[in-house]
Motif scaffolding. Structure first.
Motif, PDB file in Angstrom:
ATOM      1  N   GLN A  89      67.099   7.734 -37.289  1.00  0.00           N
ATOM      2  CA  GLN A  89      68.421   8.203 -36.861  1.00  0.00           C
ATOM      3  C   GLN A  89      69.412   8.126 -38.010  1.00  0.00           C
ATOM      4  N   THR A  90      69.358   7.033 -38.739  1.00  0.00           N
ATOM      5  CA  THR A  90      70.272   6.879 -39.870  1.00  0.00           C
ATOM      6  C   THR A  90      70.032   7.979 -40.891  1.00  0.00           C
TER       7      THR A  90
ATOM      8  N   VAL B  11      73.099  10.495 -40.322  1.00  0.00           N
ATOM      9  CA  VAL B  11      74.161  10.035 -41.216  1.00  0.00           C
ATOM     10  C   VAL B  11      73.905  10.477 -42.657  1.00  0.00           C
TER      11      VAL B  11
ATOM     12  N   GLN C  84      74.703   1.111 -43.787  1.00  0.00           N
ATOM     13  CA  GLN C  84      74.932  -0.183 -43.133  1.00  0.00           C
ATOM     14  C   GLN C  84      75.691   0.007 -41.827  1.00  0.00           C
ATOM     15  N   GLY C  85      76.713   0.878 -41.875  1.00  0.00           N
ATOM     16  CA  GLY C  85      77.480   1.152 -40.658  1.00  0.00           C
ATOM     17  C   GLY C  85      76.572   1.659 -39.559  1.00  0.00           C
ATOM     18  N   SER C  86      75.645   2.530 -39.917  1.00  0.00           N
ATOM     19  CA  SER C  86      74.750   3.097 -38.921  1.00  0.00           C
ATOM     20  C   SER C  86      73.799   2.041 -38.355  1.00  0.00           C
ATOM     21  N   TYR C  87      73.207   1.257 -39.244  1.00  0.00           N
ATOM     22  CA  TYR C  87      72.302   0.206 -38.756  1.00  0.00           C
ATOM     23  C   TYR C  87      73.058  -0.787 -37.879  1.00  0.00           C
ATOM     24  N   ALA C  88      74.282  -1.090 -38.256  1.00  0.00           N
ATOM     25  CA  ALA C  88      75.048  -2.058 -37.474  1.00  0.00           C
ATOM     26  C   ALA C  88      75.375  -1.529 -36.085  1.00  0.00           C
ATOM     27  N   MET C  89      75.288  -0.207 -35.891  1.00  0.00           N
ATOM     28  CA  MET C  89      75.513   0.350 -34.559  1.00  0.00           C
ATOM     29  C   MET C  89      74.246   0.302 -33.719  1.00  0.00           C
ATOM     30  N   GLY C  90      73.152  -0.171 -34.303  1.00  0.00           N
ATOM     31  CA  GLY C  90      71.892  -0.221 -33.562  1.00  0.00           C
ATOM     32  C   GLY C  90      71.047   1.024 -33.765  1.00  0.00           C
ATOM     33  N   ALA C  91      71.326   1.785 -34.832  1.00  0.00           N
ATOM     34  CA  ALA C  91      70.508   2.962 -35.110  1.00  0.00           C
ATOM     35  C   ALA C  91      69.242   2.535 -35.851  1.00  0.00           C
ATOM     36  N   ASN C  92      68.178   3.312 -35.681  1.00  0.00           N
ATOM     37  CA  ASN C  92      66.977   3.014 -36.459  1.00  0.00           C
ATOM     38  C   ASN C  92      66.991   3.839 -37.741  1.00  0.00           C
TER      39      ASN C  92
ATOM     40  N   ALA D  89      77.257   1.911 -47.776  1.00  0.00           N
ATOM     41  CA  ALA D  89      78.100   1.455 -46.663  1.00  0.00           C
ATOM     42  C   ALA D  89      77.891   2.313 -45.421  1.00  0.00           C
ATOM     43  N   LEU D  90      77.599   3.603 -45.606  1.00  0.00           N
ATOM     44  CA  LEU D  90      77.381   4.465 -44.441  1.00  0.00           C
ATOM     45  C   LEU D  90      76.097   4.078 -43.729  1.00  0.00           C
TER      46      LEU D  90
END
Ligand SMILES: Nc1ncnc2c1ncn2[C@@H]1O[C@H](COP(=O)(O)OP(=O)(O)OP(=O)(O)O)[C@@H](O)[C@H]1O
Ligand SMILES: [Mg+2]
Lengths: 313, 291
Positions: A209-210, A214, A198-206, A195-196
């Motif tokens: 970065q994820t 994260v 997914q949260g990061s990708y959903a913010m537009g992170a690559n 879930a963490l």
């Protein structure tokens, strides 16, 4: 303790409801008692063994300091027979080199396995990495002496190193602990909840970065544990340093020189020429206790650091 | 006490009498210039055909609800709208997903760019294990957004998610110290901090108590003025209270394989879906007669 009543002792228990006659009394469970006893004994045994080792170390050390002044032991003078500091700096030197190799490569491998590799690649690569951890250290030692020093350092890199030197020992130590760090760090990364990510990708992170912002911080305590375990193995490793770093006490910060480490010293001293109970023999235990204390302090400091900086999920 | 039956404490959900349709907004029958659109969308997980031919248009500054029984593919459709399905191994998408007329599944489209425009709030609050402040600042930082003053942006986002007053004195504390409802609003704040165009929400209130749910619903109505919201929900009262349009999905077993493939049954203004549905299956589901 009022809860150990048997069925029926409580007067109004369930009165008036269906099932009032159900027996809620405690039943003896002999199997569980036995298992509990066995587990307790095994837990106590490991504590007892640790305490035993400590006692066995301390006793000869007391004899040692009865004969050798503190100043002779805690001395930087490499010519002094009992001086420990040249051994400590040599150990720190080889360990530092080992960490410089193994932390980036081990964490890189762990990140690749957990965050980038396809499921299939991971299925084959992870056991391979773990297999590497099982290579006997004497093999690594010969690798250092037969290949790293003459071929890599002298021929390819053109460094003016002797037959034994801290650099070759440190590099090969580093290679040896890569699997330990990679495997444990990979476990820590994989344990980070999806879930963490997914949260990061959903913010537009690559992905990078994820992984770095994260997953790595979230896995920090496990990653630190992996590094500390690798570090402890590097500090305690004997065969590689005995073969590749040399058996000459040398107080120097130049990694191109040969230098005897604490474990190297112990391996030499335990070689059999020193009769049990002699001062030379007792030096072994003084150095051993110092090694024990250093490892212990490293562990405590890293636990404290992780507590301070960890990001629990 | 002993005489209390479950139906006293938990009135039957979904009975038509309980539903209160939100204050009527004048909306066209179908979205004009929709922000997003799916055309003949089919999704497969490996060989499994999860959704079949979904055609839906999502209107600007509207809240669109997607409802339907469990497993009918609501989350699957939602995840296609910002390419989160790319992260699912074996997922495969056919058809078009248009965002302002552009198919986001075209080869030259960067899914990361898509997600900066189309944010997502998940069913379970998933704040990062960082401070409240860093949770909000994460999106702007990773997307390289030009930010004059991060403090202002954080405040604005938290105000936008109706969370500022509760957390303004503890911005540097871990987000994990917040309650579940606060965490979910933090996740909404985190999403609006990157100033997206569309916000996708997958059962955003299912882990929240009724009071926290009401706060998030109020928030959605407020956010509608600036964003386009697409929400999956199991709570029909919620769909009725907040959404402008409702899409009802169901799953139909394949005759040969028995796999249950999701499909869109009916899509209309929420008031129509809840008061005068066209399809018998919609009516059955809404009135709680669905198995
Ligand atoms: N990652 C996945 N891999 C394989 N199959 C999946 C995956 N995700 C969903 N499915 C399948 O696709 C179908 C639709 O799932 P989806 O999660 O979209 O349903 P849903 O309508 O959101 O259900 P719910 O209301 O329970 O959340 C289900 O049959 C599900 O088992
Ligand atoms: Mg779902």
């Amino acid at each position: 303790m009022s809860s150990n009543n048997t069925a029926g002792a409580g007067p109004s228990l369930g009165a008036g409801l269906p099932g009032a006659s159900v027996n809620l009394g405690r039943k003896p469970r002999p199997g569980e008692t036995a298992i509990k006893a066995v587990l307790f004994v095994s837990a106590m045994l490991s504590v007892a063994i640790t305490v035993g080792i400590l006692v066995a170390l301390v006793e000869p050390v007391i004899h040692f300091f009865a004969e050798v002044p503190f100043g002779d032991f805690f001395s930087f003078d490499e010519g002094q027979r009992f001086a420990v500091f040249p051994l400590i700096t040599a150990t720190l030197m080889t360990t530092a080199i080992a960490l410089m190799v193994s932390v980036p490569l081990g964490l890189g491998a762990a990140m690749y396995l957990s965050e980038y590799a396809s499921r299939r690649a991971r299925k084959y690569l992870k056991p391979t990495v773990e297999l590497l951890a099982g290579v006997p250290s004497v093999v690594y030692g010969f690798f250092a002496v037969m290949f790293v020093t003459p071929t890599l350092l002298q021929d390819i890199l053109g460094l003016g190193v002797g037959f034994t030197n801290a650099l070759a020992a440190g590099l090969v130590l580093g290679v040896m602990i890569i699997p330990t760090i990679a495997s444990l760090a990979e476990d820590a990364f994989s344990a980070v909840p999806q879930a963490l990510r997914q949260g990061s990708y959903a913010m537009g992170a690559n992905r990078m970065q994820t992984t770095l912002r994260v997953v790595l911080p979230a896995a920090l305590s496990g990653v630190a544990a992996a590094i500390v375990l690798g570090l402890s193995r590097a500090v305690g490793e004997t065969m590689i340093v005995a073969l590749a770093a040399g058996s000459q006490k040398n107080f120097s910060l130049n990694p191109l020189e040969g230098m005897q480490t604490m474990t190297g010293f112990m391996a030499t001293t335990a070689g059999g020429e020193n009769p049990v109970g002699s001062t030379s023999y007792n030096t072994l235990f003084a150095v051993g206790l110092t090694l024990f204390v250093i490892t212990f302090v490293i562990n405590m400091v890293s636990i404290a650091l992780v507590r301070r900086y960890r990001q629990a999920y | 006490m002993a005489s209390a039956t479950s139906s006293d404490t938990f009135p039957q959900m979904g009975s038509l009498g309980e539903v209160h349709v939100s204050a009527e907004r004048r909306l066209p029958d179908a979205p004009v210039n929709p922000v997003m659109e799916t055309r003949d969308l089919n999704v497969f997980y490996g060989d499994f055909h999860a959704v079949h031919d979904v055609n839906l248009a999502y209107g600007r500054h509207e809240i669109t609800a997607m409802i339907g029984p469990s497993g009918c593919g609501k989350s699957t459709v939602l995840r296609c709208l910002n390419r989160m399905n790319d992260l699912v191994a074996g997922a495969h998408v056919e058809g078009e997903v248009l965002y302002h007329g552009q198919d986001i599944y075209q080869k030259n489209v960067d899914p990361i760019a898509v997600r900066t425009q189309i944010g997502m709030v998940f069913q379970k609050p998933n704040p990062f294990p960082k401070s409240i402040y860093d949770n909000i600042a994460y999106g702007p930082r990773v997307t390289g957004m030009k930010v004059d003053n991060m403090d202002d942006l954080v405040e604005e986002a938290l105000r936008g998610a109706a969370l500022w007053d509760e957390v303004k004195d503890k911005l540097k504390q871990s987000a994990y110290g917040l309650s579940g409802g606060q965490q979910q609003r933090l996740c909404i704040a985190r999403t609006i901090a990157t100033k997206p165009d569309v916000i996708l929400m997958d059962e955003p209130c299912s882990a929240l108590d009724p009071i926290a749910t009401a706060r998030v619903e109020d928030l959605m109505l407020e956010l509608r003025n600036e964003y386009t919201i697409i929400v999956v929900t199991h709570n029909m009262q919620q769909a009725a209270r907040v959404s402008d349009r409702t899409a009802f999905f169901t799953a139909r077993p394949d005759e040969t394989t028995g796999n249950r493939t999701g499909l869109l049954v009916e899509y209309d203004l929420t008031s129509t879906i809840f008061s005068n549905p066209n399809d018998k299956r919609t009516e059955d589901y809404i009135s709680g007669r669905f198995g």
